[in-house]
Write a protein that holds these residues in place. Sequence first.
Motif: not given
Length: 343
Positions: A38-47, A93-97
């Motif tokens: 989940i953390d890797r996927a989150l990092h990718a979509v944020k990037a 996580y922030t609410d947006d994350e």
Amino acid sequence: MSTVTARAITGHDAWHGSDLARTSDWIRPIPAAAIDEIDRALHAVKARGLAWRDIRREDFPLPGFSRDLAAVSHELEHGRGVVLLRGLPVERYTDDELRRVYWGIGAHLGTARFQNAHGELIGDVLDELRVYGQVSQPGVEQKAGEPVTSRYKARSSGPLRFHTDRADVVGLLCVRQARRGGVSKIVSSVAIHNAILDRRPDLLTLLRQDYYRTREGEELGGDRRWYALPVFGVRDGRFTSQYSRTFVEAAQRINGIPKLTAAQDEALDVLAAVAEELCFEMELRPGDIQLLNNHVTYHARTAFEDDAAAGQDRLLFRLWLSMPNSRALPPGFEVLWGSIEPG
């Protein structure tokens, strides 16, 4: 008009609250390896700068956890219809994350559906009266002295009666708990059907027939402010129920809608009493994701009290999901669902 066979419906989804209390196999801890994915996927979509509503399943890869979620999807449709995912570390996580994470997980289960006619896809379930001084209800007028609407009840701190949502599956992610209350109550509508068949088959016959409901401005569905639908239905051996007494009562205030008979009202009273008798009560913890199949479960909530200064102000994120493995619905149910075919 839909019909239901006059036999008890058997299966894993005909559970009682006492059954859930005796086991924890419906609670599925999220593995540490899944959190890493989940953390890797989150990092990718944020990037990539992807907003949460623009994230597709392929944008949020969960190579191992997706297999767990496929098993969850199967259990929701072919098992009890209840799964609790436990242990999402919401505090990191922030609410947006967190919206990105929740949306990404949801994309591996099904397709998010609008929750009202104004395009809400992730609903913030909180006490809007406390936060904003009013409940925002676009297109719905809450007149003084009139019974409050369904949204008003959901977005305030009061109790919620048992009901279904207009989606195959409703997902509730607990972000924060209240200082007191807000207990989640869930019940098998299949078990309710069976109990009423056993005790009052005359009333079950009524619940298999049309009840008029209002749309209350919350849903799209043509020009009519109302629709008629049975509470219980069956197609190809698969059960479904669609129930919210608030919408039935609101329809009674529309000119031209037939008045409920005393027997129809009694049937709803008995349904509500049996729901309370057979339900399971649970406290949602931060990081819990409660997933319910609306075709075979009802959900409710007790009143709650917030303490925002102490960080105890109740907040849930809600998703409505259309599931690729969903059941076919009885003829006539398209008045609410649009399509009644499986998937």
